[in-house]
Design an enzyme around this catalytic site. Structure first.
Site, PDB file in Angstrom:
ATOM      1  N   THR A  26       0.845  -1.201   0.000  1.00  0.00           N
ATOM      2  CA  THR A  26       0.000   0.000   0.000  1.00  0.00           C
ATOM      3  C   THR A  26       0.879   1.250   0.000  1.00  0.00           C
ATOM      4  OG1 THR A  26      -1.899  -1.071   0.999  1.00  0.00           O
ATOM      5  CG2 THR A  26      -1.664   1.272   1.439  1.00  0.00           C
ATOM      6  N   ASN A 176      -4.380 -10.454   6.779  1.00  0.00           N
ATOM      7  CA  ASN A 176      -4.196  -9.197   7.516  1.00  0.00           C
ATOM      8  C   ASN A 176      -5.450  -8.589   8.143  1.00  0.00           C
ATOM      9  OD1 ASN A 176      -1.571  -9.543   6.903  1.00  0.00           O
ATOM     10  ND2 ASN A 176      -1.470  -7.988   5.288  1.00  0.00           N
ATOM     11  N   TYR A 178      -8.507  -8.274   7.098  1.00  0.00           N
ATOM     12  CA  TYR A 178      -9.510  -7.628   6.236  1.00  0.00           C
ATOM     13  C   TYR A 178     -10.698  -8.576   6.035  1.00  0.00           C
ATOM     14  CZ  TYR A 178      -5.887  -4.143   5.734  1.00  0.00           C
ATOM     15  OH  TYR A 178      -4.952  -3.180   6.012  1.00  0.00           O
ATOM     16  N   ASN A 233      -4.199  -5.562  12.013  1.00  0.00           N
ATOM     17  CA  ASN A 233      -5.464  -4.854  12.186  1.00  0.00           C
ATOM     18  C   ASN A 233      -6.268  -5.377  13.374  1.00  0.00           C
ATOM     19  OD1 ASN A 233      -5.441  -2.805  10.055  1.00  0.00           O
ATOM     20  ND2 ASN A 233      -5.218  -4.590   8.727  1.00  0.00           N
TER      21      ASN A 233
HETATM   22  C1  8OZ Z   1      -0.140  -0.996   5.229  1.00  0.00           C
HETATM   23  C2  8OZ Z   1      -0.954   0.130   5.283  1.00  0.00           C
HETATM   24  C3  8OZ Z   1      -2.243   0.037   4.834  1.00  0.00           C
HETATM   25  C4  8OZ Z   1      -2.731  -1.161   4.339  1.00  0.00           C
HETATM   26  C5  8OZ Z   1      -2.148  -4.862   4.418  1.00  0.00           C
HETATM   27  C6  8OZ Z   1      -3.147  -3.594   2.643  1.00  0.00           C
HETATM   28  O1  8OZ Z   1      -1.637  -4.889   5.533  1.00  0.00           O
HETATM   29  C7  8OZ Z   1      -2.437  -3.576   3.758  1.00  0.00           C
HETATM   30  C8  8OZ Z   1      -1.920  -2.292   4.301  1.00  0.00           C
HETATM   31  C9  8OZ Z   1      -0.612  -2.184   4.749  1.00  0.00           C
HETATM   32  O2  8OZ Z   1      -2.471  -5.906   3.835  1.00  0.00           O
END
Ligand code: 8OZ
Length: 356
Positions: A26, A176, A178, A233
């Site tokens: 990203t 991650n 999501y 996250n």
């Molecule tokens: C860093 C900052 C924002 C998003 C991920 C898409 O961790 C990301 C991400 C990484 O998979």
């Protein structure tokens, strides 16, 4: 002949000139959510990777979680990505977009006032960037069956847009913390319908996404990234990571994928997992395996030479070294990363890293 990090190979139907994958990264340099000229230059510079996986690219407006990330759902975005795929192909490279839905890792200010979607109405209690600063992620809405059907249609649409843009395949972002990961784990999925409860039910959304995307691309062109041991996250570890991810891998093994790409340990952090747990999962994977997270040159050489992985993905090293493959082959020094310039901004820290 022994495979080396620098020998040609295949990830499913995708032929690669070496075993170095540029990991998805990203960079927040698409202020209008559309790929820019600067992004064309950035990816063109890195086309000597065996395969580029693009930065996470949202499949629909509500799938976005951070300011200035690109999408792949509109004609304008297709046209922008087409310029990138043409530039990479002209240099002999291969490129797939990372299809991304952040689920609850978002905020209404980022998605035009909408409420973020998730398997359950549980806050991530994580941070995101809304274009002015870091904000706490918002409380999401639990997806209805109609929301799920629409999201699967959005994945199929984005997959079709990727085809139109001239990509070589796609990577599904299943890692991650999501949306797909939120469905998998019992920390974030408390549904009582057919998408929650048992492991089989929690894996169902992932398999439906994979089927929607392979329905567009066919065999050997779809990869997926997972991160079983990561707490990225703030998603939390599942109460039975080995059983959950064995079921994930069994479901993936029943499909003809280009590759499975695994973040080994904490995303961008320590390579920590319970003894033997990573190997136990890796050995179950039928598709070509792309290893990732904190690999040194020596580790990557050894991992490919011993057949533990088909390829190794490098992230930060590819940001700072557009010509990473030749540097690793010659054991040349690497440029240091300028971490303050990772997210947002322009050419500085993006397209100005020197070649050998
Ligand atoms: C860093 C900052 C924002 C998003 C991920 C898409 O961790 C990301 C991400 C990484 O998979």
């Amino acid at each position: 002949m022994t495979d080396t990090l620098f020998s040609p190979g295949r990830l499913g139907a995708i032929e690669i000139s070496n075993r170095l994958v540029m990991a998805p990264l990203t960079r927040n340099r698409a202020p209008a959510r559309v790929p820019t000229d600067l992004m064309v230059e950035y990816y063109r510079q890195r086309a000597s990777a065996g395969l580029i996986v693009t930065e996470g690219t949202q499949i629909s407006p509500v799938a976005q979680g951070y300011a200035w990330t690109p999408g792949i759902y509109s004609d304008e975005q297709i046209a922008g990505w087409r310029r990138i795929t043409e530039a990479v192909h002209a240099e002999g490279g291969k490129i797939v977009p990372q299809l991304w839905h952040v689920g609850r890792v978002s905020h209404p200010t980022i998605i035009d006032g909408a409420t973020p979607l998730a398997p359950s109405a549980l806050s991530a209690a994580a941070k995101t960037f809304d274009g002015t600063g870091f904000v706490e992620t918002a409380l999401p809405r639990a997806m209805t069956e109609e929301d799920i059907a629409q999201t699967l249609a959005d994945y199929a649409h984005a997959a079709a847009c990727a085809k139109e843009a001239g990509f070589d395949g796609v990577e599904i972002h299943g890692a991650n913390g999501y949306l797909i990961d939120q469905f998998l784990r019992d920390t974030s999925n408390q549904r009582t319908d057919g998408y929650g409860g048992s492991i089989a039910n929690r894996v169902r959304f992932l398999t439906e996404v994979v089927d929607a995307v392979t329905g567009v691309w066919g065999p050997g062109r779809v990869g997926i990234r997972i991160s079983p041991f990561s707490n990225a996250n703030n998603v939390g570890l599942d109460s039975d990571t080995p059983a959950l991810f064995s079921a994930v891998i069994a479901a993936l093994n029943a499909r003809d994928l280009a590759f499975v790409h695994m973040v080994e340990g904490q995303t961008g952090g320590p390579r920590d997992w319970p003894a033997g747990a990573l190997e136990a999962l890796r050995e179950q994977i039928a598709a070509p395996y792309v290893a990732n997270n904190g690999y040194s040159r020596e580790m990557a050489l050894e991992t490919v030479a011993t057949g533990k992985a088909t390829a190794v993905a490098f992230g930060r090293a590819f940001i700072a070294n557009p010509d990473l493959p030749v540097r690793l082959e010659r054991d040349a020094p690497l440029n240091p990363l300028r971490a303050k310039l990772l997210y947002g901004g322009g050419a500085e820290g993006y397209t100005d890293y020197p070649f050998l």
